[in-house]
Write an enzyme that holds these catalytic residues in place. Structure first.
Site, PDB file in Angstrom:
ATOM      1  N   PRO A  33       0.837  -1.198   0.000  1.00 16.58           N
ATOM      2  CA  PRO A  33       0.000   0.000   0.000  1.00 16.58           C
ATOM      3  C   PRO A  33       0.873   1.250   0.000  1.00 16.58           C
ATOM      4  O   PRO A  33       1.899   1.307   0.681  1.00 16.58           O
ATOM      5  CB  PRO A  33      -0.789  -0.105   1.304  1.00 16.58           C
ATOM      6  N   ILE A  50      -2.247  -3.334  -3.909  1.00 10.95           N
ATOM      7  CA  ILE A  50      -2.635  -4.578  -4.556  1.00 10.95           C
ATOM      8  C   ILE A  50      -3.857  -5.108  -3.817  1.00 10.95           C
ATOM      9  O   ILE A  50      -3.862  -5.171  -2.584  1.00 10.95           O
ATOM     10  CB  ILE A  50      -1.484  -5.606  -4.492  1.00 10.95           C
ATOM     11  N   LYS A  68      -3.091  -5.145   5.799  1.00  9.44           N
ATOM     12  CA  LYS A  68      -1.775  -5.452   5.211  1.00  9.44           C
ATOM     13  C   LYS A  68      -0.696  -5.222   6.266  1.00  9.44           C
ATOM     14  O   LYS A  68      -0.815  -4.314   7.088  1.00  9.44           O
ATOM     15  CB  LYS A  68      -1.498  -4.540   4.007  1.00  9.44           C
TER      16      LYS A  68
END
Length: 114
Positions: A2, A66, A34
């Site tokens: 990120p 992602i 994440k």
């Protein structure tokens, strides 16, 4: 993976800048689920900016990751706007956020891709 980029016309001291970076990194990690070891946050120096015909406090954010689910963008918008309102006193109606879901093959890291 990120990546949060914050651009604003607000002046911030170095101490405040470091605190915002730390808090934003944790916020992104937590809300995207994440590991923070992959989160990158950038807070640009103040930029000349105009929003809605005025030069009052405003910001433009880019959040790329992602697997950034479209179903999370509304809550992320609320969370990030509240964060900037609390930290930099920027009204949420003077913040734009661009969300980008990146394919893993298009995100490089450590000499390869994800």
């Amino acid at each position: 993976m990120p990546y949060l980029k914050i651009q604003t016309n607000r002046e911030v001291t170095d101490n405040v800048r470091q605190e915002i970076l730390k808090k934003a990194s944790l916020l992104v990690s937590k809300n995207l689920g994440k590991p923070e070891k992959y989160v990158m946050v950038r807070l640009d120096p103040p930029l000349p900016m105009m929003f809605a015909g005025g030069t009052g406090p405003c910001a433009y954010l880019e959040l790329k990751s992602i697997g950034l689910p479209e179903s999370k963008t509304e809550s992320l918008s609320r969370i990030l706007c509240q964060f900037l309102q609390d930290e930099l006193k920027i009204p949420s109606d003077r913040i734009y956020i661009e969300f980008v879901d990146v394919k893993s093959s298009m995100w490089g890291w450590d000499g390869g891709t994800f």
